[in-house]
Write an enzyme that holds these catalytic residues in place. Structure first.
Site, PDB file in Angstrom:
ATOM      1  N   ARG A   1     -16.126  -7.402 -10.618  1.00  0.00           N
ATOM      2  CA  ARG A   1     -15.796  -5.908 -10.662  1.00  0.00           C
ATOM      3  C   ARG A   1     -15.635  -5.800 -12.175  1.00  0.00           C
ATOM      4  NH1 ARG A   1     -11.560  -6.200  -5.431  1.00  0.00           N
ATOM      5  NH2 ARG A   1     -13.326  -6.666  -3.796  1.00  0.00           N
TER       6      ARG A   1
ATOM      7  N   SER B   1     -12.144  -8.584   1.029  1.00  0.00           N
ATOM      8  CA  SER B   1     -13.293  -9.571   0.503  1.00  0.00           C
ATOM      9  C   SER B   1     -12.447 -10.974   0.235  1.00  0.00           C
ATOM     10  CB  SER B   1     -13.713  -9.063  -0.630  1.00  0.00           C
ATOM     11  OG  SER B   1     -12.930  -9.043  -1.768  1.00  0.00           O
TER      12      SER B   1
ATOM     13  N   HIS C   1      -7.537  -0.393  -3.853  1.00  0.00           N
ATOM     14  CA  HIS C   1      -6.261  -1.297  -4.116  1.00  0.00           C
ATOM     15  C   HIS C   1      -6.592  -2.056  -5.383  1.00  0.00           C
ATOM     16  CE1 HIS C   1      -5.209  -0.511   0.039  1.00  0.00           C
ATOM     17  NE2 HIS C   1      -4.842   0.513  -0.775  1.00  0.00           N
TER      18      HIS C   1
ATOM     19  N   ASP D   1      -2.446   5.777  -2.832  1.00  0.00           N
ATOM     20  CA  ASP D   1      -1.973   4.336  -2.146  1.00  0.00           C
ATOM     21  C   ASP D   1      -1.204   3.475  -3.431  1.00  0.00           C
ATOM     22  OD1 ASP D   1      -3.148   4.957   0.105  1.00  0.00           O
ATOM     23  OD2 ASP D   1      -3.798   2.946   0.449  1.00  0.00           O
TER      24      ASP D   1
ATOM     25  N   ASP E   1      -5.119  -4.446  -6.558  1.00  0.00           N
ATOM     26  CA  ASP E   1      -4.402  -5.962  -6.805  1.00  0.00           C
ATOM     27  C   ASP E   1      -5.303  -7.107  -6.545  1.00  0.00           C
ATOM     28  OD1 ASP E   1      -4.505  -5.096  -4.169  1.00  0.00           O
ATOM     29  OD2 ASP E   1      -2.031  -5.583  -3.916  1.00  0.00           O
TER      30      ASP E   1
ATOM     31  N   CYS F   1      -0.364  -7.770  -1.375  1.00  0.00           N
ATOM     32  CA  CYS F   1      -0.552  -6.982  -0.575  1.00  0.00           C
ATOM     33  C   CYS F   1       0.846  -6.863   0.635  1.00  0.00           C
ATOM     34  CB  CYS F   1      -1.633  -6.777   0.403  1.00  0.00           C
ATOM     35  SG  CYS F   1      -3.112  -7.145  -0.616  1.00  0.00           S
TER      36      CYS F   1
ATOM     37  N   ASP G   1       0.819  -1.241  -0.095  1.00  0.00           N
ATOM     38  CA  ASP G   1      -0.066   0.067  -0.014  1.00  0.00           C
ATOM     39  C   ASP G   1       0.893   1.465  -0.259  1.00  0.00           C
ATOM     40  OD1 ASP G   1      -1.746  -2.028   0.507  1.00  0.00           O
ATOM     41  OD2 ASP G   1      -2.703  -1.357   2.397  1.00  0.00           O
TER      42      ASP G   1
END
Ligand code: ARG
Length: 372
Positions: free
Chosen positions: A262, A298, A243, A195, A245, A350, A105
């Protein structure tokens, strides 16, 4: 030791792996409000993550570091600071910090440069300090390393839409998606904010997601900062964009993995297709029956994978269907147990920052298309 990495897939030689030590459930602030009533942290309360969860996450992070080292990848680790102390600047004071599990991040490597992102959570304002020992070491070791930091943001109330969360929560999904499409979210355009994890690196092309933590000025800043790149502002149909990724994941030249829940902007898909890239929809993540407590991520952390090279990829050990899908695409899958790390802010991607990947800057998108 060298700093060099232009994309997400070239052979990995040196990587940073985060630590869970001292991670906090943050006090509410304009950019983010934690609300975990079932797990002892209703809105307005804050404090350290439960010790047994922190220990379990650290065990998996340490084991991952060992696993990477066994494959010949050099591993560096951050130095946590005391995240339970208040964070303050001349403009504001916030009761807590956050942690240093998701280094992705905060830091991004583009070529021989490591850039510290602005961030937009007050609780994350000083997080870069955890990475300074590694950055200093790299700066000493590699005479060509460029150490950069984006302008530290003021993060006064002017940077945030007042009452955003209370209002957003009352909107229907369709209304939320309309707000996302217009990028009318919690951040104002007072100052550049981004970020590092909202950036996906594909050589000359850098795709930056507008999100709950990245505004248009942030993308503009990145565009001016990387004049030798094509910096693209992108959005996905996602009520809580945070984010890139777990949404748009490079696998190797010509192949990108997409979280189809998405949907991507059709122009983005077209840009990939006219450049002979295949966009593959990821299979559904394994169910999180034991949905991790205190998690703000998620189940799509499943696709938050880390390439060791263009043929080899680290995948969370329980994501068996995804492993099969990747195997079918000609990838060798390295399973990594990582479920306990999720509540600390993410998955395998991450939790890492590429410091050195072999290879150089290449243009994988010779053809222009639409606004790209
Ligand atoms: N917001 C993403 C999801 O829940 C998680 C991405 C986390 N990525 C990161 N770099 N911390 O699907």
């Amino acid at each position: 030791m060298r700093v060099n990495s232009w994309n997400g897939w070239d052979p990995l030689r040196h990587v940073l792996v985060g630590r869970a030590d001292g991670t906090m459930v943050q006090a509410p602030e304009p950019a983010v409000q934690r609300d975990f009533p079932a797990d002892g942290f209703p809105l307005g309360t804050y404090g350290p993550m439960p010790e047994e969860m922190t220990a379990a996450a650290n065990e998996q992070l340490d084991a991952f570091a060992v696993q990477l080292a066994a494959r010949g990848v050099q591993v560096s680790r951050p130095t946590p600071i005391d995240f339970s102390q208040p964070v303050s600047t001349p403009d504001w004071e916030h009761p807590t910090g956050f942690g240093c599990m998701p280094p992705r991040d905060v830091l991004i490597t583009v070529g021989n440069e490591i850039l510290e992102a602005t961030m937009c959570y007050r609780s994350r304002w000083f997080e870069y300090l955890c990475y300074r020992p590694v950055l200093q070491e790299l700066f000493e070791a590699d005479p060509d390393m460029r150490w950069e930091a984006a302008p530290k943001p003021r993060l006064t109330d002017a940077s945030f839409v007042p009452g955003f969360w209370n209002e957003y929560q009352t909107l229907s999904k369709a209304e939320q998606l309309a707000r996302v499409a217009e990028h009318d979210l919690v951040l104002t355009e007072e100052e550049p904010l981004f970020d590092a994890a909202d950036i996906a690196r594909f050589g000359v092309d850098l795709f930056v997601q507008l999100s709950l933590v990245t505004n248009r000025k942030g993308v503009d800043w990145l565009r001016r900062h990387f004049p030798d790149h094509r910096v693209h502002e992108v959005t996905f149909t996602n009520t809580h964009p945070l984010h890139i990724d777990a949404t748009w994941v490079p696998l190797r030249p010509g192949l990108v993995l997409h979280n189809g829940e998405r949907p991507a902007d059709p122009e983005l898909v077209k840009y990939f297709e006219v450049n002979d890239w295949q966009v593959v929809e990821a299979v559904q993540p394994a169910s999180w029956k034991h949905h991790p407590r205190l998690s703000f991520c998620s189940p799509w952390l499943a696709v938050n994978i880390l390439n060791l090279d263009p043929r080899t990829v680290c995948v969370e050990a329980e994501e068996v269907r995804l492993a099969e899908q990747l195997d079918g695409l000609g990838m060798e899958v390295v399973p990594v147990p990582f479920r306990a790390v999720g509540p600390f802010g993410g998955g395998l991607h991450c939790a890492t920052v590429d410091i050195w990947r072999e290879g150089g800057l290449e243009d994988y998108f010779p053809n222009r298309c639409g606004r790209f």
